[in-house]
Design an enzyme around this catalytic site. Structure first.
Site, short mmCIF file in Angstrom:
data_model
loop_
_atom_site.label_atom_id
_atom_site.label_comp_id
_atom_site.label_asym_id
_atom_site.label_seq_id
_atom_site.Cartn_x
_atom_site.Cartn_y
_atom_site.Cartn_z
N TYR A 146 0.82 -1.21 0.00
CA TYR A 146 0.00 0.00 0.00
C TYR A 146 0.86 1.27 0.00
O TYR A 146 0.40 2.31 0.38
CB TYR A 146 -0.90 0.03 1.24
CG TYR A 146 -2.03 -0.98 1.25
CD1 TYR A 146 -2.32 -1.76 0.14
CD2 TYR A 146 -2.81 -1.15 2.37
CE1 TYR A 146 -3.35 -2.68 0.16
CE2 TYR A 146 -3.85 -2.06 2.41
CZ TYR A 146 -4.12 -2.83 1.30
OH TYR A 146 -5.15 -3.72 1.33
N LYS A 218 5.32 -14.30 2.80
CA LYS A 218 5.42 -15.19 1.64
C LYS A 218 6.86 -15.10 1.13
O LYS A 218 7.10 -14.74 -0.03
CB LYS A 218 4.41 -14.71 0.57
CG LYS A 218 4.18 -15.70 -0.55
CD LYS A 218 3.34 -16.90 -0.15
CE LYS A 218 3.18 -17.82 -1.34
NZ LYS A 218 2.47 -19.07 -1.00
N ASP A 251 -0.93 -17.33 2.76
CA ASP A 251 -2.04 -18.07 2.14
C ASP A 251 -2.44 -19.27 3.00
O ASP A 251 -3.63 -19.50 3.25
CB ASP A 251 -1.67 -18.51 0.71
CG ASP A 251 -0.31 -19.17 0.62
OD1 ASP A 251 0.49 -19.05 1.58
OD2 ASP A 251 -0.02 -19.81 -0.41
N ASP A 275 -4.05 -6.37 6.40
CA ASP A 275 -5.39 -5.84 6.15
C ASP A 275 -6.35 -7.00 5.90
O ASP A 275 -7.41 -7.10 6.51
CB ASP A 275 -5.32 -4.91 4.93
CG ASP A 275 -6.60 -4.11 4.75
OD1 ASP A 275 -7.44 -4.10 5.67
OD2 ASP A 275 -6.75 -3.49 3.68
N ASP A 279 -9.28 -8.65 8.57
CA ASP A 279 -10.70 -8.69 8.21
C ASP A 279 -11.23 -10.12 8.32
O ASP A 279 -12.36 -10.34 8.76
CB ASP A 279 -10.91 -8.19 6.77
CG ASP A 279 -11.20 -6.69 6.73
OD1 ASP A 279 -10.85 -5.99 7.70
OD2 ASP A 279 -11.78 -6.21 5.73
#
Ligand code: NAI
Ligand code: MG
Length: 388
Positions: A146, A218, A251, A275, A279
């Site tokens: 971001y 990752k 993941d 983020d 959520d």
């Protein structure tokens, strides 16, 4: 910090003012010691002044010990331009999210997002939450995917300039190519991991369980950025011999959290991964109406529910105030009033456990109002308070 802490309230848009009012009432009732001032932020400031984060608001927030925010409405650029007061149009004003700006201006580099499943009256968890979910996501909030470095149209020259792989890709493909860059610095990675380590220590003290931090990354694919994050985490972990550092692929973690949410305690991740994961955790813990958050830096801290301004609920008096109330509890703990925070959290816990359809808001399956749920929490503060 001065003797009496100073708090700035930013009610914002939509249900923001409704839920922050609830949070403030509960905090005061719980015995919060603070001075408080309210400041304007959000959509109305944009429409009327062309500045959703007015300079005097930013100054007030800078001078405060902590800030409690409701929520803000953001709209796409075209719509934002159309809603601007006629006298302000045509001056090249561009809408920029005041939340993103606040995070940057105040260097609020860590997003703390607790997600806890609350027990309901029938033994099940409130709002269909998954039992055992009690996760704190610590999200890096200044860089990562971001960071804002994006190229809408990558042309051949640019591709050659940036990277050999990119120019090969550019040669092989026709049509438009866009690019968003992930930036990871050692500095930002280390400081956010440090926050996670400290939070894990606090948790271990409260629960008596071993301290543990899970880094979600990752690094096998994102070798440069993920690799640096991993290295930074390992370096910081040396200073925390009592905290176990676990490393998991983001993941795989998204699968594991759904299968077994109790597996996670404190997790830390770069901006986008954090983020998404937070959520996911909030969803498993009962949804937006119950999810608080804090954005903290070395000098400033801002507390707000994770949810937005919910225009579909605004003015109807049925927004769930719990996320804002719990954000208020986090604020109280941050300014050194942990006993107030605990009192509020206990009152929420008891309210939800003893709740029925007439006190719960519709998002929790009830037919109550913001006011009713707020008052129910306030009653529990009084009846369970032996100190006052
Ligand atoms: P939202 O979080 O406002 O609403 C999503 C869904 O959750 C809606 O169905 C809403 O009714 C429900 N919901 C949210 N808060 C609730 C509460 N306290 N009690 C019960 N139900 C609740 O997200 P949405 O609709 O995507 O965005 C609305 C506006 O909020 C947009 O302008 C967006 O830009 C802004 N936004 C602001 C944020 C902030 O201020 N930090 C964060 C997210 C969105
Ligand atoms: Mg989000």
């Amino acid at each position: 910090m001065s003797n009496t802490p100073h708090i700035v309230l930013l009610p914002g848009d939509g249900i923001g003012p409704e839920v922050t009012r609830s949070a403030l009432r509960v905090l005061i009732e719980a015995g919060l010691r603070a001075t408080c001032e309210e400041r304007a932020i959000g959509w109305r400031e944009w429409c009327e002044r062309g500045e959703p984060l007015p300079p005097e608001t930013l100054e007030a927030v800078r001078g405060a010990d902590a800030t409690l925010m409701g929520a803000i409405t953001s709209k796409p650029e075209g719509e934002a331009a159309r809603e601007l007061a006629p006298s302000l149009r045509g001056h090249g004003l561009r809408y920029r999210s005041p939340i993103v700006r606040l995070r940057q201006e105040l260097d609020l580099f860590a997003g703390l997002r607790p997600a806890r499943a609350w027990a309901g009256p029938d033994g099940a968890c409130v709002a269909g939450a998954r039992r055992g979910t009690d996760i704190l996501t610590v999200r890096e909030s200044t860089e990562g995917l971001y960071c804002g470095i994006e190229v809408e149209d990558v042309d051949g020259d640019y591709a050659v300039m940036v990277h050999h792989e990119l120019s090969l890709l550019r040669e092989r493909t026709r049509g438009r190519m866009a690019m968003s860059v992930r930036i990871t610095t050692e500095h930002a990675s280390r400081r956010v991991v440090r926050v996670a380590m400290e939070e894990a220590k606090k948790r271990a003290k409260e629960t008596g369980k071993p301290a543990r931090v899970t880094l979600l990354e990752k690094p096998n694919i994102l070798r440069a950025t993920g690799g640096l994050m991993l290295e930074a985490a390992r370096a910081v972990a040396v200073d925390y011999p009592d905290v176990v550092l676990e490393i998991e692929n983001i993941d795989a973690a998204c699968m594991h959290i759904v299968m077994d949410p109790a597996r996670y305690g404190v997790v830390v991740a770069e901006n986008l991964f954090g983020d998404i994961f937070s959520d996911l955790a909030a969803g498993l813990a009962g949804g937006p109406g119950l999810a608080p958050s804090a954005s903290v830096g070395d000098r400033h801290a801002l507390f707000e529910p994770v949810h937005g301004s919910a225009p579909d609920l605004a003015g109807r008096g049925i927004a769930n105030p719990i996320a804002a109330i719990l954000s208020g509890a986090m604020l109280a703990a941050h300014i050194g009033q942990g006993e107030v925070a605990l009192r509020v959290e206990r009152a929420v816990e008891i309210t939800l456990r003893e709740s029925n359809a007439s006190t719960l808001t519709p998002d929790l399956g009830g037919r109550g109002t913001t006011e009713m749920l707020t008052e129910a929490v306030m009653r529990k503060l009084c009846s369970n308070d032996d100190k006052r």
